[in-house]
Enzyme design. Structure first.
Site, PDB file in Angstrom:
ATOM      1  N   CYS A  65      -1.792  13.045 -25.622  1.00 55.14           N
ATOM      2  CA  CYS A  65      -2.594  13.311 -24.616  1.00 55.14           C
ATOM      3  C   CYS A  65      -2.280  12.768 -23.074  1.00 55.14           C
ATOM      4  O   CYS A  65      -2.047  12.044 -23.511  1.00 55.14           O
ATOM      5  CB  CYS A  65      -3.677  12.653 -24.893  1.00 55.14           C
ATOM      6  N   ARG A  68      -4.598  10.563 -20.615  1.00 57.23           N
ATOM      7  CA  ARG A  68      -5.605   9.324 -20.750  1.00 57.23           C
ATOM      8  C   ARG A  68      -5.273   8.434 -20.045  1.00 57.23           C
ATOM      9  O   ARG A  68      -6.373   7.393 -20.316  1.00 57.23           O
ATOM     10  CB  ARG A  68      -3.850   8.638 -22.293  1.00 57.23           C
ATOM     11  N   TRP A 232     -10.727  17.785 -18.746  1.00 62.11           N
ATOM     12  CA  TRP A 232     -10.551  19.552 -17.890  1.00 62.11           C
ATOM     13  C   TRP A 232      -8.728  20.136 -18.773  1.00 62.11           C
ATOM     14  O   TRP A 232      -7.893  19.192 -19.002  1.00 62.11           O
ATOM     15  CB  TRP A 232     -10.304  18.790 -16.874  1.00 62.11           C
ATOM     16  N   GLU A 237      -1.258  24.728 -20.310  1.00 57.62           N
ATOM     17  CA  GLU A 237      -1.959  24.901 -21.500  1.00 57.62           C
ATOM     18  C   GLU A 237      -2.412  25.831 -21.504  1.00 57.62           C
ATOM     19  O   GLU A 237      -2.425  27.319 -22.346  1.00 57.62           O
ATOM     20  CB  GLU A 237      -3.432  23.837 -21.512  1.00 57.62           C
TER      21      GLU A 237
HETATM   22  N1  ARG Z   1      -4.475  23.209 -25.477  1.00 58.51           N
HETATM   23  C1  ARG Z   1      -5.765  23.341 -25.956  1.00 58.51           C
HETATM   24  C2  ARG Z   1      -6.406  23.799 -25.500  1.00 58.51           C
HETATM   25  O1  ARG Z   1      -5.533  25.350 -24.709  1.00 58.51           O
HETATM   26  C3  ARG Z   1      -6.376  21.957 -24.874  1.00 58.51           C
HETATM   27  C4  ARG Z   1      -6.134  21.233 -25.576  1.00 58.51           C
HETATM   28  C5  ARG Z   1      -6.985  19.822 -25.029  1.00 58.51           C
HETATM   29  N2  ARG Z   1      -6.211  19.699 -23.706  1.00 58.51           N
HETATM   30  C6  ARG Z   1      -7.018  19.321 -22.638  1.00 58.51           C
HETATM   31  N3  ARG Z   1      -6.806  19.362 -21.350  1.00 58.51           N
HETATM   32  N4  ARG Z   1      -8.537  18.195 -22.611  1.00 58.51           N
HETATM   33  O2  ARG Z   1      -7.112  25.401 -25.300  1.00 58.51           O
END
Ligand code: ARG
Length: 359
Positions: A65, A68, A232, A237
């Site tokens: 992560c 953090r 968030w 991602e």
């Molecule tokens: N990578 C995953 C997604 O796109 C989520 C993982 C957690 N991500 C976060 N920013 N806490 O759905």
């Protein structure tokens, strides 16, 4: 007496008291209580403070992560008393509303009862509390097997690319209970580009909050198999993985088309890279316009550097999984790329576990 559990409890409690500057005598007393409880019942129960510290430390120890830095802000909902599926579903609703916070997303975790021999196990079948269904030729391919399960339970999606999957809760060996995501929890963002007008014709959107609900939280030897948590989004991602991966929404060609890019016959024109950048720009722009918290990968990396410094200053070596910490876009433009991390798995932590519907 459960030797393993006692060892892990000792390690956890000692660490907790040391780190939070509580006195040694109190730690000894607490450990005596835990010792007796394990001897009598085969397990032990965390105090709220232990649970709170444990969940936060689990985030801090999450080597993959990049977010953090904010581990100490994690809000804990203690739902260990929730018994029925209805109580669990209510708690999920409260979690989403709290996390959403009108756009200013708050990291939170809802911890349901621990898995202990004898007690009926409580599991959430969803991978994330907000997630799109996956069909043969529509939706999110990542959700295909879970979508089939939902259909077998009697749920029916609209068959679109963006059907939010229902919440599925199972207690013990009972038939799982499902419920459609309540309206006020369906928080989504339509994606548009700050200056490429044609981008909106792609009709893309994404949900606002990533709430992982299928991982096991381990604290001092105690297992919480239902403990959904959220932070968030980092833009990449969505823009560089969920919507871009060939095995996911696979939208790069469509983005290139609406940008009017030619040269898509040749990799060397870097059309994929251009499409990726504009897709990611659209994600960040759209979340900002909607007033929803999101972080770009440059800022997230800088925040992780502060986390690294904090950890060193606290006398804890920072652990990390380099292969996950580097962002999928412009990794070498962040400091993370240029250093290495010890990928030691500390406790407390979050772990993958087998999906209950694959048993
Ligand atoms: N990578 C995953 C997604 O796109 C989520 C993982 C957690 N991500 C976060 N920013 N806490 O759905």
């Amino acid at each position: 007496m459960e030797k393993q559990l006692w060892q892990k409890a000792k390690e956890f409690i000692t660490g907790f008291y040391k780190e939070t500057g509580k006195n040694k005598h109190a730690a000894k007393e607490r450990l005596q209580l835990i010792h007796d409880e394990i001897e009598q019942t085969g397990t032990y129960t965390h105090t709220f403070e232990e649970l709170e510290y444990g969940a936060r430390a689990a985030w801090r120890n999450s080597n993959r992560c990049i977010g953090r830095l904010f581990w100490q802000t994690l809000h804990i909902f203690d739902e260990r008393k929730a018994k029925t599926e209805e109580e669990v579903l209510k708690a999920l609703e409260r979690h989403v509303v709290f996390a959403h916070n009108e756009g200013k997303i708050r990291p939170a975790i809802t911890v349901f009862r621990q898995s202990t021999g004898g007690q009926e196990e409580l599991r959430i079948w969803n991978h994330q509390l907000l997630r799109y269904a996956g069909y043969e030729n529509k939706g999110d391919p990542h959700s295909r097997s879970f979508t089939k399960k939902c259909e077998a339970l009697g749920w029916q999606g609209a068959g679109s690319d963006f059907d939010l999957l229902p919440w599925v809760v199972q207690i013990g060996n009972q038939e799982p209970v499902w419920k459609d995501v309540p309206d006020h929890c369906r928080i989504e963002v339509r994606l548009f580009h700050p200056f490429i007008q044609a981008f909106k014709t792609l009709q893309l959107k994404w949900y606002a909050i990533p709430i992982i609900s299928d991982m096991r939280l381990e604290i001092g030897g105690i297992e919480y198999k239902a403990a959904p948590f959220n932070g968030w989004y980092m833009g990449t991602e969505i823009g560089a993985r969920n919507l871009a991966d060939e095995s996911r929404y696979n939208k790069l060609s469509a983005v290139a088309d609406c940008m009017g890019l030619d040269g898509t016959a040749h990799a060397s024109t870097l059309w994929k890279d251009r499409a990726l950048i504009e897709l990611n720009a659209a994600v960040l722009h759209s979340f900002k316009e909607a007033g929803l918290t999101i972080v770009d990968h440059h800022t997230a990396a800088r925040q992780h550097r502060i986390f690294e410094q904090n950890e060193e200053a606290a006398g804890r070596g920072v652990t990390g999984d380099w292969t996950w910490l580097i962002p999928p876009v412009s990794p070498a433009a962040t400091h993370i790329f240029h250093r290495s991390y010890e990928n030691t798995v500390l406790s407390p932590n979050f772990f993958y576990q087998k999906a209950p519907y694959k048993k």
